[in-house]
Design an enzyme around this catalytic site. Structure first.
Site, mmCIF file in Angstrom:
data_model
loop_
_atom_site.group_PDB
_atom_site.id
_atom_site.type_symbol
_atom_site.label_atom_id
_atom_site.label_comp_id
_atom_site.label_asym_id
_atom_site.label_seq_id
_atom_site.Cartn_x
_atom_site.Cartn_y
_atom_site.Cartn_z
ATOM 1 N N ARG A 124 55.916 10.747 19.936
ATOM 2 C CA ARG A 124 56.895 11.270 18.784
ATOM 3 C C ARG A 124 57.604 9.838 18.116
ATOM 4 N NH1 ARG A 124 62.850 13.229 18.828
ATOM 5 N NH2 ARG A 124 63.030 13.669 16.515
ATOM 6 N N HIS A 168 64.642 10.146 10.507
ATOM 7 C CA HIS A 168 65.932 9.858 11.867
ATOM 8 C C HIS A 168 66.652 8.854 11.665
ATOM 9 C CE1 HIS A 168 65.325 10.137 16.830
ATOM 10 N NE2 HIS A 168 66.566 9.289 16.300
ATOM 11 N N GLU A 213 67.919 15.814 14.779
ATOM 12 C CA GLU A 213 69.061 15.870 14.874
ATOM 13 C C GLU A 213 70.164 16.161 13.870
ATOM 14 O OE1 GLU A 213 70.594 13.536 18.274
ATOM 15 O OE2 GLU A 213 69.448 14.433 19.580
ATOM 16 N N ASN A 338 66.153 18.902 21.426
ATOM 17 C CA ASN A 338 66.434 17.467 22.257
ATOM 18 C C ASN A 338 67.622 17.884 23.078
ATOM 19 O OD1 ASN A 338 64.845 16.259 20.328
ATOM 20 N ND2 ASN A 338 66.579 14.801 19.458
ATOM 21 N N TYR A 340 70.233 16.966 26.691
ATOM 22 C CA TYR A 340 70.605 15.822 27.332
ATOM 23 C C TYR A 340 71.504 16.381 28.454
ATOM 24 C CZ TYR A 340 68.405 12.391 24.624
ATOM 25 O OH TYR A 340 67.527 11.456 23.609
ATOM 26 N N GLU A 406 62.893 15.644 22.936
ATOM 27 C CA GLU A 406 63.592 14.367 23.580
ATOM 28 C C GLU A 406 64.368 14.904 24.804
ATOM 29 O OE1 GLU A 406 66.767 12.043 21.321
ATOM 30 O OE2 GLU A 406 65.356 11.886 19.599
HETATM 31 C C1 FCB Z 1 69.374 11.225 20.596
HETATM 32 C C2 FCB Z 1 68.709 10.515 19.371
HETATM 33 C C3 FCB Z 1 68.183 9.494 19.786
HETATM 34 C C4 FCB Z 1 68.567 8.413 20.881
HETATM 35 C C5 FCB Z 1 68.955 9.566 22.212
HETATM 36 C C6 FCB Z 1 69.546 8.814 23.367
HETATM 37 O O1 FCB Z 1 70.574 11.807 20.060
HETATM 38 O O2 FCB Z 1 67.956 11.419 18.870
HETATM 39 O O3 FCB Z 1 67.725 8.607 18.652
HETATM 40 O O4 FCB Z 1 69.515 7.755 20.544
HETATM 41 O O5 FCB Z 1 69.900 10.377 21.638
#
Ligand code: FCB
Length: 502
Positions: A124, A168, A213, A338, A340, A406
């Site tokens: 990607r 992006h 995002e 994405n 985290y 992500e």
């Molecule tokens: C996400 C972004 C990516 C990177 C990661 C850690 O929010 O999409 O570009 O910064 O976090």
């Protein structure tokens, strides 16, 4: 949104408040005496440590043009808002810029060799709009397009799927000078750009993401101001979200017009939102948090309506026009996630609601969790958030195709005397989050791929080079790349299509 991830508790909101930025998404205060008990014991889950994945599962890594390419003014590339922002003193930690970054513009062959060594079958990456249209409109800059054509061909030669993000965050600066994402004219410009790229690369690229995002680049760029273009305005933020939603619909149609067979999605940042307590007020707050964080750009695409994030929809401020709801629709072929971290939400107090306009509009306080271990950037490791989120989207949107576009962690481990990088915490992170995917698949979700952020250590936006997310280590003084232990472990997962013990 960025607050659920990056500067969430510590910096963004307090800095924003100090700078007079609307505290729309204000941080949670300490727990209140006499409030209802926590909604559920927030235990970690126990997913399998070994699991086979469906045949044809995509194992990849993710990057973004500004974060890795460098070559910021080569071969006719125009200035982007990130070039302007990083060249403005005081915006980025240590004054870092993406002028050189990982120099991937010149080293993409080397980077593909890393992917090959890790047995990846998907990559990607994003296209830099100002490489294609230096001023944001007009004819294609052929040298810029040729770079991406070479990259795509080199990937295909290694049997790696090119998985392309069209935006992006690196908007051509001239478009920002005309108002950026607050200006509706950008919708047409964006559609032109998308069509141009689809025509040039669509014979060899089948899978696309319109945006990366959208809630992060509108929130961090227009409300908090910690990202380009650095605005700190509630009105700009609300307007920008609407223009981006319109552009998502227009971009989708432009791509399908040029390439009807293309598979088109967006990479949404998501965070499983949990109520702080089992009170009705906190449960409602968690739903509002979900609406703004996870589906503000998805409900619009799939159902042509805004979800209920606010106490009322500020249509006038957002400059909504009749017919817009139809224009925002985009029946995405897949949903990119994405993820985290998770978010803990609670209701704003009555006093805050009447004394603060933003708390009145959005009476929610959000913070990250604190029970899991923390990565070097201060984000909690909580793999269950990923399976919870996948299952919520699976239930709410009728089992859509999902790609994990992500997930990753910042740990700043460097080489030992022999040059090896023993980043065991990163291996454990991906083991946990991939297990979360396996868990969701076993519960019926249709997940087709996992993309680790990131292939390489790279330029981490406002954090500059201070945070390393890569499966490969980059020595920025020589640009030498070294696959870390986590990358080697990932290579076994991808080769066997099966989660491996740590
Ligand atoms: C996400 C972004 C990516 C990177 C990661 C850690 O929010 O999409 O570009 O910064 O976090």
């Amino acid at each position: 949104m960025r607050l659920t991830r990056r500067h969430f508790l510590s910096t963004a909101l307090s800095a924003g408040a100090a700078a007079g930025v609307p505290a729309l998404f204000s941080a949670c205060t300490a727990s209140k005496a006499g409030t209802p008990r926590p909604s559920s014991p927030a235990t970690q889950f126990n997913p399998p440590s070994q699991a086979a994945f469906p045949k044809g599962f995509f194992w990849g890594t993710a990057t973004a043009s500004y974060q890795i390419e460098g070559a910021w003014k080569e071969d006719g590339k125009g200035e982007s808002i990130w070039d302007r922002f990083t060249h403005t003193p005081g915006k980025i930690k240590n004054g870092d810029t993406g002028d050189v970054a990982c120099d991937s513009y010149h080293r993409c062959v080397e980077d593909i060799a890393l992917m090959h060594a890790m047995n990846l079958n998907s990559y990607r990456f994003s296209i830099s709009w100002p490489r294609i249209q230096p001023s944001g409109s007009g004819v294609v800059n052929q040298k810029g397009m040729d770079y991406y054509r070479r990259l795509v061909d080199a990937l295909l030669a290694e049997n790696i799927r090119p998985f392309v993000t069209l935006y992006h965050w690196d908007l051509p600066q001239p478009l920002q000078d005309a108002g950026g994402w607050t200006n509706r004219d950008l919708v047409g410009r964006f559609a032109d750009y998308v069509q141009m790229v689809a025509k040039a690369l669509g014979d060899r690229v089948s899978d696309w993401m319109i945006f990366n995002e959208p809630s992060v680049f509108t929130y961090s760029g227009y409300l908090v101001g910690e990202h380009a273009p650095g605005h700190a305005s509630l009105v700009d933020f609300l307007r920008a979200t609407h223009v981006v939603n319109l552009a998502q619909g227009a971009g989708f149609r432009a791509l399908k017009a040029a390439r009807p067979q293309a598979r088109v999605g967006t990479a949404f940042n998501m965070s499983a939102c949990e109520p702080a307590t089992d009170s009705e007020a906190d449960k409602l707050a968690a739903e509002r948090a979900h609406a703004i964080t996870n589906v503000w750009f998805l409900e619009t695409a799939l159902h042509g309506r805004y979800p209920e994030a606010f106490t009322f929809l500020p249509e006038t401020i957002m400059r909504m026009k009749s017919g817009d709801m139809e224009q925002m629709r985009a029946p995405l072929d897949f949903i990119g996630i994405n993820l985290y971290v998770r978010t803990i939400a609670s209701a704003a107090g009555a006093f805050e609601r009447i004394t603060n306009l933003q708390d009145w509009l959005y009476p929610v306080k959000m913070e990250g969790g604190h029970q899991g271990s923390m990565t070097d950037i201060g984000w909690e490791v909580w793999p269950k958030a990923l399976s919870d989120m996948i299952m919520r989207i699976t239930r709410d949107y009728n089992r859509p195709v999902i790609e994990i576009t992500e997930s990753g962690c910042a740990y700043n481990d460097g080489p030992d005397a022999s040059g090896a990088i023993h980043d065991n915490r990163r291996t454990a992170y991906h083991q946990g989050y991939i297990a979360g995917v396996a868990q969701a698949i076993s519960e019926g979700a249709d997940v087709r791929g996992y993309h680790a952020w990131s292939l390489l250590d790279n330029f981490e936006w406002a954090e500059g080079y201070s945070q390393r997310f890569g499966l490969s280590y980059v020595d920025y003084s020589t640009q030498k790349r070294t696959i870390k232990d986590s990358g080697m472990w990932y290579g076994k997962v991808t080769a066997e299509n099966r989660l491996q013990p740590v």
